[in-house]
Design an enzyme around this catalytic site. Sequence first.
Site, PDB file in Angstrom:
ATOM      1  N   HIS A 149       0.826  -1.211   0.000  1.00  9.23           N
ATOM      2  CA  HIS A 149       0.000   0.000   0.000  1.00  9.23           C
ATOM      3  C   HIS A 149       0.856   1.256   0.000  1.00  9.23           C
ATOM      4  O   HIS A 149       2.065   1.214   0.178  1.00  9.23           O
ATOM      5  CB  HIS A 149      -0.939  -0.001   1.211  1.00  9.23           C
ATOM      6  CG  HIS A 149      -0.226   0.005   2.533  1.00  9.23           C
ATOM      7  ND1 HIS A 149       0.271   1.156   3.106  1.00  9.23           N
ATOM      8  CD2 HIS A 149       0.071  -1.011   3.389  1.00  9.23           C
ATOM      9  CE1 HIS A 149       0.833   0.856   4.264  1.00  9.23           C
ATOM     10  NE2 HIS A 149       0.738  -0.461   4.466  1.00  9.23           N
ATOM     11  N   CYS A 165       3.091  -5.021   6.589  1.00 12.64           N
ATOM     12  CA  CYS A 165       2.834  -4.589   5.215  1.00 12.64           C
ATOM     13  C   CYS A 165       4.094  -4.046   4.544  1.00 12.64           C
ATOM     14  O   CYS A 165       5.085  -3.749   5.192  1.00 12.64           O
ATOM     15  CB  CYS A 165       1.761  -3.507   5.208  1.00 12.64           C
ATOM     16  SG  CYS A 165       0.155  -4.082   5.779  1.00 12.64           S
TER      17      CYS A 165
END
Length: 189
Positions: A149, A165
């Site tokens: 992301h 992440c």
Amino acid sequence: MTDTLNRRAAMALGLASAAGAALATPALSQDAAPATVRNNVSGFQMHAWRDHFDSLGKPMLVADTFSRALHYWNAEGGDHRIFPTSVPISDDLTKRGYTEIVRKKEGPSWTPTPSQMARYPDWKPIGPGPDNPLGTHAMYLSWPAYIIHGTHDTRKIGRRSSDGCIGLYNEMIAELFQLCPVGTRVRVI
């Protein structure tokens, strides 16, 4: 007056000599003391797609948590791009192996993971916008709660700063988002 001028000239000469010596001193290499480097470091190690995948046919991503870079290859293997990233803050939070992109979202919402809720019970979900930790785009992996992301906090790029992440600058995740369809193969190393 002459003494003052001579002292000033001597000081100027001394400062100029020190500056020249500093310029002539070689910079320390990045690997001179890797254990002491804590901030924004990325070695951008080169990778070949063949070292990670058996065949072409779909785009491929390799998230290198050591060099803090994400490598992209198109389905033909000819277009290779490297993006600086943030990576998980610890090895305990780093899942390694093969996965794929299963869902994509422009303007994602963020919800704390169960482990984050245990540590920070006051954290609440955040919708799209400048306060969202997922930035402008998110590509969800087949592993639950693992996402590639963007981020609005650019200080995180090049650092160990996530709970699992892989984060990119918003401009770069927007570019990658267009290049990677659902089904893109991903390897995290």
